[in-house]
Design a protein around this motif. Sequence first.
Motif, PDB file in Angstrom:
ATOM      1  N   ARG A 390      32.110  46.200  19.899  1.00 21.89           N
ATOM      2  CA  ARG A 390      32.884  46.634  21.432  1.00 21.89           C
ATOM      3  C   ARG A 390      33.164  45.421  22.026  1.00 21.89           C
ATOM      4  O   ARG A 390      34.031  45.368  22.760  1.00 21.89           O
ATOM      5  CB  ARG A 390      31.927  47.457  21.930  1.00 21.89           C
ATOM      6  N   TYR A 391      32.224  44.442  21.892  1.00 22.03           N
ATOM      7  CA  TYR A 391      32.486  43.086  22.526  1.00 22.03           C
ATOM      8  C   TYR A 391      33.186  42.243  21.929  1.00 22.03           C
ATOM      9  O   TYR A 391      33.299  40.726  22.454  1.00 22.03           O
ATOM     10  CB  TYR A 391      31.136  42.490  23.152  1.00 22.03           C
ATOM     11  N   GLY A 392      33.875  42.555  20.807  1.00 21.62           N
ATOM     12  CA  GLY A 392      34.757  41.430  20.180  1.00 21.62           C
ATOM     13  C   GLY A 392      34.064  40.245  19.283  1.00 21.62           C
ATOM     14  O   GLY A 392      34.559  39.169  19.062  1.00 21.62           O
ATOM     15  N   THR A 393      32.660  40.639  19.088  1.00 23.91           N
ATOM     16  CA  THR A 393      31.921  39.645  18.416  1.00 23.91           C
ATOM     17  C   THR A 393      31.732  40.262  17.151  1.00 23.91           C
ATOM     18  O   THR A 393      31.139  41.486  16.664  1.00 23.91           O
ATOM     19  CB  THR A 393      30.379  39.537  19.115  1.00 23.91           C
ATOM     20  N   ILE A 394      32.097  39.343  16.072  1.00 23.26           N
ATOM     21  CA  ILE A 394      32.370  39.866  14.864  1.00 23.26           C
ATOM     22  C   ILE A 394      31.153  39.811  14.037  1.00 23.26           C
ATOM     23  O   ILE A 394      30.456  38.768  13.682  1.00 23.26           O
ATOM     24  CB  ILE A 394      33.532  38.921  14.030  1.00 23.26           C
ATOM     25  N   PRO A 395      30.803  40.964  13.423  1.00 23.00           N
ATOM     26  CA  PRO A 395      29.768  41.462  12.745  1.00 23.00           C
ATOM     27  C   PRO A 395      29.789  40.709  11.312  1.00 23.00           C
ATOM     28  O   PRO A 395      30.749  40.779  10.642  1.00 23.00           O
ATOM     29  CB  PRO A 395      29.410  42.864  12.642  1.00 23.00           C
ATOM     30  N   ILE A 396      28.556  40.144  10.738  1.00 21.85           N
ATOM     31  CA  ILE A 396      28.678  39.792   9.521  1.00 21.85           C
ATOM     32  C   ILE A 396      27.396  40.516   9.091  1.00 21.85           C
ATOM     33  O   ILE A 396      26.034  40.333   9.473  1.00 21.85           O
ATOM     34  CB  ILE A 396      28.001  38.174   9.190  1.00 21.85           C
ATOM     35  N   VAL A 397      27.618  41.568   8.074  1.00 21.03           N
ATOM     36  CA  VAL A 397      26.595  42.613   7.753  1.00 21.03           C
ATOM     37  C   VAL A 397      26.314  42.566   6.291  1.00 21.03           C
ATOM     38  O   VAL A 397      27.167  42.293   5.320  1.00 21.03           O
ATOM     39  CB  VAL A 397      26.794  43.929   8.437  1.00 21.03           C
ATOM     40  N   ARG A 398      25.113  43.238   5.817  1.00 21.31           N
ATOM     41  CA  ARG A 398      25.234  43.668   4.535  1.00 21.31           C
ATOM     42  C   ARG A 398      25.621  45.089   4.367  1.00 21.31           C
ATOM     43  O   ARG A 398      25.263  45.738   5.130  1.00 21.31           O
ATOM     44  CB  ARG A 398      23.565  43.642   4.006  1.00 21.31           C
ATOM     45  N   GLU A 399      26.284  45.381   3.405  1.00 25.76           N
ATOM     46  CA  GLU A 399      26.766  46.718   3.338  1.00 25.76           C
ATOM     47  C   GLU A 399      25.626  47.845   2.746  1.00 25.76           C
ATOM     48  O   GLU A 399      25.442  48.196   1.432  1.00 25.76           O
ATOM     49  CB  GLU A 399      27.763  46.554   1.854  1.00 25.76           C
ATOM     50  N   THR A 400      25.166  48.190   3.896  1.00 24.31           N
ATOM     51  CA  THR A 400      24.076  49.359   3.559  1.00 24.31           C
ATOM     52  C   THR A 400      24.186  50.557   4.928  1.00 24.31           C
ATOM     53  O   THR A 400      24.565  49.766   5.963  1.00 24.31           O
ATOM     54  CB  THR A 400      22.686  48.747   3.531  1.00 24.31           C
ATOM     55  N   GLY A 401      23.763  51.665   4.402  1.00 25.01           N
ATOM     56  CA  GLY A 401      23.855  52.625   5.454  1.00 25.01           C
ATOM     57  C   GLY A 401      24.914  52.606   6.519  1.00 25.01           C
ATOM     58  O   GLY A 401      26.172  52.414   6.121  1.00 25.01           O
ATOM     59  N   GLY A 402      24.729  52.725   8.114  1.00 25.34           N
ATOM     60  CA  GLY A 402      25.732  52.682   8.791  1.00 25.34           C
ATOM     61  C   GLY A 402      26.470  51.573   8.915  1.00 25.34           C
ATOM     62  O   GLY A 402      27.618  51.360   9.408  1.00 25.34           O
ATOM     63  N   LEU A 403      26.023  50.268   8.545  1.00 27.28           N
ATOM     64  CA  LEU A 403      26.754  49.023   8.438  1.00 27.28           C
ATOM     65  C   LEU A 403      28.011  49.152   7.543  1.00 27.28           C
ATOM     66  O   LEU A 403      29.016  48.655   7.764  1.00 27.28           O
ATOM     67  CB  LEU A 403      25.897  47.861   7.706  1.00 27.28           C
ATOM     68  N   LYS A 404      27.690  49.848   6.304  1.00 27.13           N
ATOM     69  CA  LYS A 404      28.725  49.823   5.451  1.00 27.13           C
ATOM     70  C   LYS A 404      29.826  50.748   6.023  1.00 27.13           C
ATOM     71  O   LYS A 404      31.102  50.643   5.510  1.00 27.13           O
ATOM     72  CB  LYS A 404      28.105  50.527   3.998  1.00 27.13           C
ATOM     73  N   ASP A 405      29.490  51.933   6.543  1.00 23.57           N
ATOM     74  CA  ASP A 405      30.313  52.882   7.341  1.00 23.57           C
ATOM     75  C   ASP A 405      31.043  52.277   8.438  1.00 23.57           C
ATOM     76  O   ASP A 405      32.357  52.916   8.764  1.00 23.57           O
ATOM     77  CB  ASP A 405      29.658  54.224   7.488  1.00 23.57           C
TER      78      ASP A 405
END
Length: 476
Positions: A390-405
Amino acid sequence: MIKILYVASEGVPFFKTGGLADVAFSLPKELRKMGIDVRVVLPKYNSMNNKFKDNMKLIKSINVPVGWRMQYCGIEYLENENIPYYFIDNEYYFKREGGYYGFYDDAERFAFFNRSVLEMINHIDFKPDIIHCNDWHTGMIPVLLDAHYRQNPAYKNIKTVFTIHNLKYQGIFPPEILGELLNLGMEYYNQDSIEFYGAINFMKGGINHSNVITTVSESYAQEIQYSYYGERLDGLLRSKKDILHGIVNGLDYDIYNPQTDKNIFINYDKDSLENKKKNKMYLQEYLGMPKKDVPIIGMVTRLDSMKGLDLVIHVLDEILSKDVQMVILGSGNPYFENIIKSYKDRYKDKLSINIMFDNSLAHKIYAGSDMFLMPSKFEPCGLAQLIALRYGTIPIVRETGGLKDTVASYNEFTCSGNGFSFTNYNAHDMLYTIERALKFYQDKDVWNQIMKNAMSQDYSWKNSANVYIKLYEDLL
């Protein structure tokens, strides 16, 4: 009009320990906008702000059975932001210091709360079509409804929905509470009800006795049917797969809005991204870091292995050897707190450590960072990555659960994607993904495109609330 009684153990703006509190406020608010008569029930904890306590109205005082005893229950009412709230009052159970859970008598406290919610229906001018329960603290409501209330015409047709926010916490207690606290016979002490490896499991009760089960993302609904994520309930959840639905949580766009947020230094939107850069400079000044045009990696997190802190610590020297700054805000496991604090002196100009929770600072980090690191071991839905987007701050995530979605890795060939992701729970995979993000950061046109991709998506509650309404309609 569909009538929903929404029951939770915590809710914003009254009390919060985790994401459930945000959902218990934002989802009912959105459902009411869409014409659903939804009302929320919460325990009346001592920590509530006096401005709310002073505006409450006592509807009725009743006695509630807890085993062989009858316990006082005050039913209090308050309307906040157009949402009707009922509070279950009992000072012995809820007037305590030091959080809402983790007490020696949690089984008794929430047995009382669950029974009180059902008793309350006899004493208020609201007869729900559906009771929507959330996590283990409300898991016995469907069980007690079946055991003690189905013969009563007022309860006969009430349906139940049970939402799993985090399967890890299940409310497991000794078998003695079956009769002593729950007034249940031995016919409920079996694997098709609430028995769990010689104990009683509130979460299992909610799963076995509800008409519909939901959880907070599609991927998490699939993951918990496997042993790695299933917390010894994966077999049960596979058997319930026809009534198990994954509905991703939304974000309250009124609270999290960079155009109007009073917690950040300068408001902005996707068409005024130069103001986001000013937020970064002010954040550096606020935290006492050098004002340099280098990428800032932010983390607002519970300091816990579930959140991937072991990965971060494993390669923190390598991350900080790059031309970056990093800001960490959060508290949690003392082991992780102490290790992270030990880096502070070595990287004075590059690393800001803030061992606390500070909502205002959290908003400033979301607005002032360039990237947001969230390498969770598991993540049922996740709120932080939605705020970052929402704030234009780019997520770096592991592909699990809601992060993957919710986070799609950037594709340089199609210019699509709103973040960066890695699959394996591996520190060097995470490091490689951070390096990939840093490479694209150097190309301002590409980075602006990724920011606009992130800020153009709609992760408000509107879409998810529509899915819940369809589920309610199908159930009725």
